[in-house]
Design an enzyme around this catalytic site. Structure first.
Site, short mmCIF file in Angstrom:
data_model
loop_
_atom_site.label_atom_id
_atom_site.label_comp_id
_atom_site.label_asym_id
_atom_site.label_seq_id
_atom_site.Cartn_x
_atom_site.Cartn_y
_atom_site.Cartn_z
N ASN A 129 -5.15 -8.50 -6.59
CA ASN A 129 -5.81 -8.33 -5.30
C ASN A 129 -5.27 -9.38 -4.35
O ASN A 129 -5.42 -10.58 -4.59
CB ASN A 129 -7.33 -8.49 -5.47
CG ASN A 129 -8.06 -8.51 -4.13
OD1 ASN A 129 -7.59 -7.95 -3.15
ND2 ASN A 129 -9.20 -9.17 -4.10
N CYS A 175 -6.70 -4.97 -3.04
CA CYS A 175 -7.36 -4.19 -4.08
C CYS A 175 -8.71 -4.78 -4.45
O CYS A 175 -9.12 -5.82 -3.95
CB CYS A 175 -6.50 -4.15 -5.34
SG CYS A 175 -4.80 -3.63 -5.09
N ARG A 196 -6.84 0.43 -5.23
CA ARG A 196 -5.81 -0.14 -4.35
C ARG A 196 -5.90 0.36 -2.92
O ARG A 196 -6.04 1.56 -2.67
CB ARG A 196 -4.43 0.20 -4.91
CG ARG A 196 -3.28 -0.41 -4.09
CD ARG A 196 -1.93 0.09 -4.55
NE ARG A 196 -0.84 -0.55 -3.81
CZ ARG A 196 0.33 0.00 -3.56
NH1 ARG A 196 0.60 1.21 -4.00
NH2 ARG A 196 1.26 -0.65 -2.87
N LEU A 197 -5.82 -0.59 -2.00
CA LEU A 197 -5.58 -0.30 -0.58
C LEU A 197 -4.12 -0.61 -0.33
O LEU A 197 -3.69 -1.76 -0.41
CB LEU A 197 -6.48 -1.18 0.30
CG LEU A 197 -6.26 -1.07 1.82
CD1 LEU A 197 -6.64 0.32 2.32
CD2 LEU A 197 -7.06 -2.14 2.55
#
Length: 641
Positions: free
Chosen positions: A70, A2, A45-46
């Site tokens: 993150n 993130c 967010r990823l």
């Protein structure tokens, strides 16, 4: 994976959303916001783990504690198993583990985590903000504090990237002169400083707390080089086992995963280790058009040996056109030539995978760079060469050569050959003191607290009498400095920014803190023997790889920037630097012209090998100035990319 950001002492949702939007590429899948009176934080967010229920912010049971996170906690399943005895989990994510671990252990929860991370946790019952960064600095975290002189109250802002903080127009973009001094020496800024006076970096292995508005920063982890082992069998087994565990931990993913493969020892060992845990591995290699020293053949050899789905990417000089985008994503000026191919390979890899496993960090903990060999060689030179020979024969001979470039530095190195700190400084800096005097105008030099401050940074690694770790071997001093500085501000910064620029997650097994602790406890003589670098790593992985890879000498990834600057990009570079108000405001035009015209100096062509050495040397200086100028244009002058 993130991007996170937030503010304390103020609740401005409009600003928060602007901060989130500017780093949307770090997390294109989801976003979330938390607010509470005079505090708010957000994240983009990823999704990598727990795609369905891992949306942030994540809370404890009564929602009195919230977190944005993150990174990855690789051992979260083991920690969760312990915490489930007392806590009810709502998600399957590693993020929620941090919340409940904090409830049980407080700030000491950090000691439990194996991973890469930067997180912000807010305890609303205590009005307590807890921000932490992983031990090695794999994930970034910046902050800025603005104090109101009238009310004496302060506002605190934090973010994964500097550009997020700069969305707040109250954070001034004044350059820090001493950070500029550092950049010109090392091509990056060290420690807690950034190039901007009003923005700081939370250092690796540190956490930050705001307890009812009072800011405090503490170190929670560091490495030790004491009690180093010279037992080959013990060191070999420990390195093998720790690397294997580190690789296995970094294969946890709910999205496609691949690996960079250069054909060198580091990436090859990782790919071979990966094969023990997964069948389907996609690997990627990059090289430059017309360069015979690319690594395609060796990478293909390893790919065939292990059995991977392999992709090769060839770059041309036209890839330099992406420089403004690269600098925008770097966030800080970093004069590392390899950011150019890194940006391109991750762009290509994103078509196939979302997570990339990489070999970064091995050279810093196993002594793989040429400066380790050169430090050892110059020490031997000092022992073997009589003072009179050096003074009356070697040095005068060097003075007969045209005085510029790498040969100038060689002379200064030999003048200070007895001082390991100075030897290292001369071997690794982009601009040394003499060159800065030639490059910079008087006003710029006078703005530095002290021109030699960049050199003094090395002192605590080379000369601190209280630091017993470095008395054993000067190579330990080099290794410790590079682990704590070069690795953090250059190598890991490049890896994080260039992967996240394409919404990818980068994982670095060699930066598993347990492996790092093991490697730092191994005596230098087991890592570097003669010109055979990373010896113990070769011994630990030789059963996994072809003999050619094990016996192969270290080859730095070569970006032919001297060729580019001497060709189609010469005029563009000349126009950019000579017309730059910023560069002309801090530099003397004579030295800039010298850099721009080094290819045309006929005297170089009398010494062909010397010409190549000097052209690469000047090209690195030119690149560092070009990056600095472009960074200033984008981040200070607000030039659109």
């Amino acid at each position: 994976m993130c991007g996170i950001c937030g503010m304390y002492g103020i609740e401005d949702k409009t600003l928060l959303k602007s901060m989130m939007q500017v780093m949307k590429y770090r997390g294109p899948d989801e976003e979330g916001i938390y607010t509470n009176k005079n505090f708010c934080m957000g994240m983009v967010r990823l999704s990598i783990i727990d795609l369905s229920t891992g949306k942030q912010p994540i809370y404890n049971e009564d929602e009195s504690i919230a977190i944005t996170f993150n990174g990855e906690i690789y051992n979260y399943i083991e920690i969760r198993a312990q915490l489930e005895k007392k806590h009810k989990f709502k998600t399957d994510s590693d993020t929620e583990v941090i919340v409940h671990a904090y409830e049980e252990l407080g700030l000491d929860c950090l000691k439990k985590f194996n991973g890469m991370f930067a997180f912000a946790l807010y305890d609303s019952k205590k009005d307590f903000l807890f921000i932490a960064r992983d031990r090695l600095g794999i994930k970034p975290l910046y902050y800025s504090e603005i104090k109101d002189e009238e009310t004496k109250k302060s506002q605190f802002f934090f973010a994964s990237e500097i550009k997020c903080l700069l969305q707040n127009k109250d954070i001034k973009k004044d350059l820090d002169p001493d950070a500029l001094n550092q950049y010109l020496s090392y091509r990056f800024v060290l420690g807690e400083k950034t190039i901007l006076k009003n923005v700081k970096r939370l250092e690796p292995g540190h956490y930050l707390t705001l307890n009812k508005g009072i800011l405090k920063i503490q170190k929670y982890w560091d490495v030790s080089l004491e009690n180093q082992t010279d037992n080959v069998a013990k060191a070999k087994k420990e390195v093998h086992d720790e690397l294997k565990d580190a690789v296995e931990r970094r294969l946890i993913s709910d999205v496609p995963l691949g690996a960079l493969l250069s054909g060198g020892l580091d990436s090859s060992a990782i790919v071979a280790m990966m094969k023990q845990f997964t069948e389907n591995i996609k690997t990627f290699t990059i090289g430059f058009e017309g360069e015979p020293d690319n690594e395609f053949r060796q990478a293909k050899l390893v790919s065939d040996h292990v059995g991977t789905d392999h992709t090769e990417l060839t770059l041309s000089a036209s890839s330099l056109k992406t420089l403004p985008k690269i600098i925008y994503h770097l966030d800080e000026p970093v004069g590392d030539l390899t950011t150019l191919p890194a940006y391109q390979i991750f762009k290509e890899a994103k078509k196939h995978v979302t997570v990339m496993v990489m070999g970064e960090g091995s050279d810093e903990i196993f002594m793989g760079y040429e400066q380790y060999r050169l430090m050892k060689a110059t020490k031997l030179y000092d022992k073997a060469m009589p003072k009179s020979i050096n003074k009356y024969l070697v040095r005068p001979s060097l003075n007969l050569l045209p005085r510029d470039g790498a040969f100038d530095k060689l002379g200064e190195l030999l003048d200070n050959v007895k001082d390991p700190q100075n030897r290292y400084y001369q071997l690794t800096t982009i601009f040394n003191d003499k060159e800065k005097h030639d490059l910079l105008n008087t006003e710029t030099i006078n703005s530095f607290a002290y021109l030699h401050d960049d050199y003094k940074i090395l002192t605590k690694y080379f000369q601190n009498p209280e630091n017993k770790d470095h008395k054993q071997n000067e190579l330990n001093s080099v290794m410790h400095f590079e682990l704590k500085n070069w690795l953090v501000s250059d190598i890991l910064t490049r890896s994080d920014r260039m992967t996240m620029a394409h919404s990818m997650e980068g994982r670095v097994p060699f930066m598993d803190h347990k492996l790092v602790e093991t490697a730092m406890k191994i005596h230098p003589k087991l890592k570097l023997k003669g010109n055979n670098e990373k010896l113990i790593l070769k011994q630990a992985t030789q059963s996994l790889l072809p003999k050619e890879i094990i016996k192969r000498k270290k080859q730095r990834f070569f970006t032919p920037i001297d060729h580019f600057f001497g060709g189609e990009f010469k005029e563009l570079t000349k126009q950019t630097l000579l017309e730059s108000k910023f560069i002309n405001g801090i530099c003397k035009p004579d030295y800039i012209n010298k850099l721009l015209n080094y290819q045309e100096n006929l005297s170089y062509k009398l010494f062909l090998k010397r010409h190549k050495l000097t052209s690469q040397y000047y090209a690195r200086q030119l690149w560092s100035l070009l990056v600095l100028d472009q960074w200033h244009d984008i981040f200070v002058n607000d030039k659109k990319v």
